[in-house]
Write a protein that holds these residues in place. Structure first.
Motif, PDB file in Angstrom:
ATOM      1  N   UNK A 191       1.129  -1.250  -0.284  1.00 46.63           N
ATOM      2  CA  UNK A 191      -0.037  -0.177   0.419  1.00 46.63           C
ATOM      3  C   UNK A 191       0.735   0.882   0.026  1.00 46.63           C
ATOM      4  N   UNK A 192       1.937   1.127   0.987  1.00 43.92           N
ATOM      5  CA  UNK A 192       2.796   2.763   0.712  1.00 43.92           C
ATOM      6  C   UNK A 192       3.693   2.457  -0.249  1.00 43.92           C
ATOM      7  N   UNK A 193       3.506   1.209  -0.591  1.00 39.37           N
ATOM      8  CA  UNK A 193       4.165   1.683  -1.873  1.00 39.37           C
ATOM      9  C   UNK A 193       4.335   1.947  -3.716  1.00 39.37           C
ATOM     10  N   UNK A 194       2.605   2.114  -3.613  1.00 37.17           N
ATOM     11  CA  UNK A 194       1.644   2.073  -4.961  1.00 37.17           C
ATOM     12  C   UNK A 194       0.952   3.393  -4.528  1.00 37.17           C
ATOM     13  N   UNK A 195       0.493   4.344  -5.857  1.00 35.99           N
ATOM     14  CA  UNK A 195       0.067   5.551  -5.753  1.00 35.99           C
ATOM     15  C   UNK A 195      -1.225   5.083  -5.398  1.00 35.99           C
ATOM     16  N   UNK A 196      -2.480   5.844  -5.630  1.00 35.42           N
ATOM     17  CA  UNK A 196      -3.787   5.105  -5.373  1.00 35.42           C
ATOM     18  C   UNK A 196      -4.343   4.966  -6.932  1.00 35.42           C
ATOM     19  N   UNK A 197      -5.496   3.658  -6.728  1.00 31.39           N
ATOM     20  CA  UNK A 197      -5.709   3.132  -8.427  1.00 31.39           C
ATOM     21  C   UNK A 197      -5.988   1.700  -7.681  1.00 31.39           C
ATOM     22  N   UNK A 198      -6.531   1.235  -8.660  1.00 34.81           N
ATOM     23  CA  UNK A 198      -6.896  -0.632  -8.191  1.00 34.81           C
ATOM     24  C   UNK A 198      -6.276  -1.637  -8.250  1.00 34.81           C
ATOM     25  N   UNK A 199      -5.320  -1.206  -7.963  1.00 30.68           N
ATOM     26  CA  UNK A 199      -3.825  -2.311  -7.254  1.00 30.68           C
ATOM     27  C   UNK A 199      -3.754  -1.654  -6.079  1.00 30.68           C
ATOM     28  N   UNK A 200      -3.359  -0.545  -5.869  1.00 31.78           N
ATOM     29  CA  UNK A 200      -3.769  -0.216  -4.239  1.00 31.78           C
ATOM     30  C   UNK A 200      -4.509  -0.356  -3.731  1.00 31.78           C
ATOM     31  N   UNK A 201      -6.050  -0.230  -4.022  1.00 34.14           N
ATOM     32  CA  UNK A 201      -7.113  -0.780  -3.213  1.00 34.14           C
ATOM     33  C   UNK A 201      -7.112  -2.358  -3.692  1.00 34.14           C
ATOM     34  N   UNK A 202      -6.311  -3.035  -4.680  1.00 33.90           N
ATOM     35  CA  UNK A 202      -7.035  -4.393  -3.908  1.00 33.90           C
ATOM     36  C   UNK A 202      -6.202  -4.877  -2.830  1.00 33.90           C
ATOM     37  N   UNK A 203      -4.930  -4.179  -2.939  1.00 31.74           N
ATOM     38  CA  UNK A 203      -4.369  -3.703  -1.690  1.00 31.74           C
ATOM     39  C   UNK A 203      -4.269  -4.449  -0.435  1.00 31.74           C
ATOM     40  N   UNK A 204      -5.104  -3.224  -0.520  1.00 28.44           N
ATOM     41  CA  UNK A 204      -5.699  -1.896   0.832  1.00 28.44           C
ATOM     42  C   UNK A 204      -7.038  -3.782   1.394  1.00 28.44           C
ATOM     43  N   UNK A 205      -7.520  -3.593   0.863  1.00 25.12           N
ATOM     44  CA  UNK A 205      -8.506  -5.132   1.072  1.00 25.12           C
ATOM     45  C   UNK A 205      -8.307  -6.100   1.216  1.00 25.12           C
TER      46      UNK A 205
END
Length: 124
Positions: free
Chosen positions: A66-80
């Motif tokens: 999460x920390x190494x990604x910018x907002x978007x679908x991949x980061x949202x998936x990691x947050x989930x």
């Protein structure tokens, strides 16, 4: 990135064997060591750790993704994925926090329906 993708594919099998999970872990760790700043490599490693029921380590790795990604679908998936890891650890407040962040982060991501379901479950 091919190693991260293969690791994710192995662990996403409906019923992976221990041997498949071991191989997935090997590939994911190799990918992560070759690309330590890659959110995709971190996410793949987190997914394998989660499937191996190492929820604490999975949560730690998903935090890094999460920390190494910018907002978007991949980061949202990691947050989930992070929310589900916290749920497995019994940390429901953090699970709720991260599932809400995942839904706010992107309008569409692979586990959006599951995130909505988890959000509802955690609210009740």
């Amino acid at each position: 990135m091919a190693q991260a993708g293969l690791a994710r594919a192995l662990c996403d099998l409906a019923s992976p064997t221990q041997q498949q999970l071991d191989r997935a872990l090997e590939l994911a760790e190799r990918s992560r060591s070759q690309q330590p700043e890659s959110p995709e490599a971190a996410s793949a490693l987190g997914r394998v750790l989660y499937r191996r029921q190492d929820y604490a380590k999975a949560a730690e790795v998903f935090e890094q993704a999460v920390k190494s990604d910018s907002a978007g679908p991949r980061r949202a998936q990691s947050l989930y994925d992070l929310a589900v890891s916290y749920q497995a650890l019994g940390d429901l407040p953090r699970a709720r926090e991260h599932v809400e962040k995942s839904l706010a982060d992107a309008a569409d991501f692979p586990a959006r329906e599951q995130a909505l379901s988890l959000q509802e479950k955690l609210a009740g």
